[in-house]
Design a protein around this motif. Structure first.
Motif, PDB file in Angstrom:
ATOM      1  N   ASP A  70      50.590  29.788  38.928  1.00  0.00           N
ATOM      2  CA  ASP A  70      49.898  28.593  38.466  1.00  0.00           C
ATOM      3  C   ASP A  70      48.759  28.289  39.431  1.00  0.00           C
ATOM      4  N   GLY A  71      47.596  27.995  38.887  1.00  0.00           N
ATOM      5  CA  GLY A  71      46.490  27.573  39.731  1.00  0.00           C
ATOM      6  C   GLY A  71      45.525  28.681  40.102  1.00  0.00           C
ATOM      7  N   VAL A  72      44.468  28.270  40.772  1.00  0.00           N
ATOM      8  CA  VAL A  72      43.423  29.196  41.220  1.00  0.00           C
ATOM      9  C   VAL A  72      43.712  29.590  42.670  1.00  0.00           C
ATOM     10  N   PHE A  73      43.745  30.892  42.906  1.00  0.00           N
ATOM     11  CA  PHE A  73      43.931  31.436  44.261  1.00  0.00           C
ATOM     12  C   PHE A  73      43.002  32.624  44.416  1.00  0.00           C
ATOM     13  N   GLY A  74      42.341  32.714  45.540  1.00  0.00           N
ATOM     14  CA  GLY A  74      41.501  33.874  45.815  1.00  0.00           C
ATOM     15  C   GLY A  74      40.396  34.066  44.796  1.00  0.00           C
ATOM     16  N   GLY A  75      39.979  33.014  44.160  1.00  0.00           N
ATOM     17  CA  GLY A  75      38.896  33.102  43.195  1.00  0.00           C
ATOM     18  C   GLY A  75      39.318  33.540  41.803  1.00  0.00           C
ATOM     19  N   LEU A  76      40.626  33.665  41.590  1.00  0.00           N
ATOM     20  CA  LEU A  76      41.107  34.061  40.260  1.00  0.00           C
ATOM     21  C   LEU A  76      42.047  32.996  39.701  1.00  0.00           C
ATOM     22  N   SER A  77      41.917  32.752  38.419  1.00  0.00           N
ATOM     23  CA  SER A  77      42.847  31.843  37.750  1.00  0.00           C
ATOM     24  C   SER A  77      44.190  32.545  37.567  1.00  0.00           C
ATOM     25  N   ASP A  78      45.197  31.798  37.186  1.00  0.00           N
ATOM     26  CA  ASP A  78      46.519  32.411  36.951  1.00  0.00           C
ATOM     27  C   ASP A  78      46.432  33.470  35.836  1.00  0.00           C
ATOM     28  N   LYS A  79      45.642  33.205  34.820  1.00  0.00           N
ATOM     29  CA  LYS A  79      45.492  34.186  33.730  1.00  0.00           C
ATOM     30  C   LYS A  79      44.850  35.468  34.253  1.00  0.00           C
ATOM     31  N   GLU A  80      43.830  35.322  35.072  1.00  0.00           N
ATOM     32  CA  GLU A  80      43.146  36.507  35.624  1.00  0.00           C
ATOM     33  C   GLU A  80      44.064  37.293  36.558  1.00  0.00           C
ATOM     34  N   ARG A  81      44.907  36.592  37.298  1.00  0.00           N
ATOM     35  CA  ARG A  81      45.843  37.312  38.182  1.00  0.00           C
ATOM     36  C   ARG A  81      46.863  38.093  37.358  1.00  0.00           C
ATOM     37  N   ARG A  82      47.291  37.516  36.247  1.00  0.00           N
ATOM     38  CA  ARG A  82      48.247  38.244  35.391  1.00  0.00           C
ATOM     39  C   ARG A  82      47.611  39.527  34.850  1.00  0.00           C
ATOM     40  N   VAL A  83      46.332  39.450  34.467  1.00  0.00           N
ATOM     41  CA  VAL A  83      45.624  40.640  33.982  1.00  0.00           C
ATOM     42  C   VAL A  83      45.532  41.681  35.109  1.00  0.00           C
ATOM     43  N   LEU A  84      45.199  41.228  36.313  1.00  0.00           N
ATOM     44  CA  LEU A  84      45.098  42.127  37.455  1.00  0.00           C
ATOM     45  C   LEU A  84      46.438  42.828  37.733  1.00  0.00           C
ATOM     46  N   ILE A  85      47.512  42.072  37.707  1.00  0.00           N
ATOM     47  CA  ILE A  85      48.846  42.641  37.945  1.00  0.00           C
ATOM     48  C   ILE A  85      49.185  43.664  36.863  1.00  0.00           C
ATOM     49  N   ARG A  86      48.871  43.326  35.613  1.00  0.00           N
ATOM     50  CA  ARG A  86      49.148  44.268  34.513  1.00  0.00           C
ATOM     51  C   ARG A  86      48.362  45.564  34.698  1.00  0.00           C
ATOM     52  N   ARG A  87      47.090  45.430  35.067  1.00  0.00           N
ATOM     53  CA  ARG A  87      46.262  46.636  35.280  1.00  0.00           C
ATOM     54  C   ARG A  87      46.831  47.499  36.401  1.00  0.00           C
ATOM     55  N   ARG A  88      47.210  46.844  37.503  1.00  0.00           N
ATOM     56  CA  ARG A  88      47.765  47.592  38.635  1.00  0.00           C
ATOM     57  C   ARG A  88      49.063  48.281  38.238  1.00  0.00           C
ATOM     58  N   THR A  89      49.877  47.594  37.469  1.00  0.00           N
ATOM     59  CA  THR A  89      51.158  48.164  37.026  1.00  0.00           C
ATOM     60  C   THR A  89      50.898  49.357  36.118  1.00  0.00           C
ATOM     61  N   ASN A  90      49.950  49.212  35.198  1.00  0.00           N
ATOM     62  CA  ASN A  90      49.631  50.303  34.276  1.00  0.00           C
ATOM     63  C   ASN A  90      49.039  51.501  35.028  1.00  0.00           C
ATOM     64  N   ASN A  91      48.193  51.231  36.017  1.00  0.00           N
ATOM     65  CA  ASN A  91      47.586  52.325  36.780  1.00  0.00           C
ATOM     66  C   ASN A  91      48.618  53.066  37.633  1.00  0.00           C
ATOM     67  N   ALA A  92      49.654  52.347  38.050  1.00  0.00           N
ATOM     68  CA  ALA A  92      50.688  52.960  38.882  1.00  0.00           C
ATOM     69  C   ALA A  92      51.659  53.788  38.051  1.00  0.00           C
ATOM     70  N   ALA A  93      51.689  53.536  36.743  1.00  0.00           N
ATOM     71  CA  ALA A  93      52.661  54.234  35.883  1.00  0.00           C
ATOM     72  C   ALA A  93      52.206  55.645  35.557  1.00  0.00           C
TER      73      ALA A  93
END
Ligand code: SF4
Length: 93
Positions: A70-93
């Protein structure tokens, strides 16, 4: 929902990166916008503060390491962080 306290006016030690956070003098509510009305405007204002923050990398890492969803951290909104995590997870698979 997890929340960090780094937006709050606590008193970190001088060697703590949070002491250099640009948001220390900002309204914490700006970083945790609620509701649909004005959400994007507040997120954009928060991200503008993050852009001049010298510790944005540390802040983003803290949010990712601790699953802050929840909230903005490091210049990313919570939605943007979820996208980043998904991308990292997909790239690691
Ligand atoms: S990156 Fe943004 S939210 Fe994180 S410490 Fe800096 S100003 Fe605060």
């Amino acid at each position: 929902m997890k929340r960090s306290t780094h937006h709050m006016p606590n008193t970190p030690s001088t060697d703590d990166w949070r002491a250099r956070a640009a948001c220390r003098s900002e309204d914490p509510e700006l970083f945790f916008p609620k509701g649909e009305v004005g959400w994007k405007t507040n997120v954009d204002k928060a991200k503008k503060v993050c852009r001049r923050c010298p510790v944005h990398r540390e802040c983003l890492q803290l949010a990712l390491d601790n699953g802050l969803d929840d909230g903005v951290f490091g210049g990313l909104s919570d939605k943007e962080r979820r996208v980043l995590i998904r991308r990292r997870t997909n790239n690691a698979a």
